[in-house]
Write an enzyme that holds these catalytic residues in place. Sequence first.
Site, PDB file in Angstrom:
ATOM      1  N   GLU A 159      -2.271   0.736  -6.332  1.00 11.50           N
ATOM      2  CA  GLU A 159      -2.319   1.554  -7.540  1.00 11.50           C
ATOM      3  C   GLU A 159      -3.430   2.611  -7.499  1.00 11.50           C
ATOM      4  OE1 GLU A 159      -2.454  -0.908 -11.020  1.00 11.50           O
ATOM      5  OE2 GLU A 159      -0.497  -1.801 -10.621  1.00 11.50           O
ATOM      6  N   GLU A 263       4.757  -5.907  -8.024  1.00 11.13           N
ATOM      7  CA  GLU A 263       4.175  -6.393  -9.275  1.00 11.13           C
ATOM      8  C   GLU A 263       5.108  -6.056 -10.433  1.00 11.13           C
ATOM      9  OE1 GLU A 263       0.229  -5.264 -10.391  1.00 11.13           O
ATOM     10  OE2 GLU A 263      -0.614  -5.607  -8.390  1.00 11.13           O
TER      11      GLU A 263
END
Length: 289
Positions: A159, A263
């Site tokens: 991320e 995720e």
Amino acid sequence: MKNIYLFLIFSLVFFTQPLTAQLSPEQAVAEMGRGINLGNTLEPPTEGAWNNGPAQESFFDAYLAAGFSNIRVPVRWDEHTSENAPFAIDETWMDRVEEVVDWGLSRGFYITLNGHHEDWLKNDYSNPTLQARYDSIWVQVAARFQDKSDHLLFEIINEPNGMTAAEVDDLNQRILGIIRANNPTRIVIYSGNMYANSDNLINAAIPSDDYLIGYYHAYDPWPFSGQGMGTWGTPNDYQQVTNKYQSVRDWSTANNIPVTHSEFGAMLICDFNSRMRIYAHNVEQCVAK
């Protein structure tokens, strides 16, 4: 995103023409199946400081018994790496990461090793010293793990929020080159910028390489999953999630890049029945061909 209660990995399987050398990305994604993140464990400044406690070998037996076949091992290297050149990683920490990775590999798991919560880089990417530091981290990681099973996968960064799309494209290509110096056919997992949503992956530059898997994360819709507001489960809710998966499948097929959804989740405070519905629908979409 340490405040999210549950992180799961599931792989989207996209069949493309197989490669001739050892383990191909297509084969890996087809075999990875259901997975779990060893989350909030090797990312805190001190291992296990975020409620989960230190990793234990018995965890991997429990994962195996529960039917998981791949484990993502998020690692924050910052707290264990010198801030001065040559930016050496603490040897005790490297030994510890290797121990955890070996627990998984010895049981036949696919293991994904990454750089996680490296905000020092994301928030000041144009700083050449910080770039050199992250480069050095991957030089050391790539060298330390170069002889491991090809079931060990490297993920460039988690991320990369705070970095522009162009900066992430640059990072992906540069770190990939570092890894390839001594891991010429190890599978590398990359993403787009921001919080690595599917749109970020789709819009990212695809590095020129034969051993790539794309990854994305989805906490959609954020007001429900990330803030615990309202409920989830209308026909439109289901369709929006389905559409996201289909857009990734279409991109994967068009570009011959397998994808893993590493995720998704919802906060514990979310409506329980809604959480169960959104988990189930994500799983159904992940395993759909």
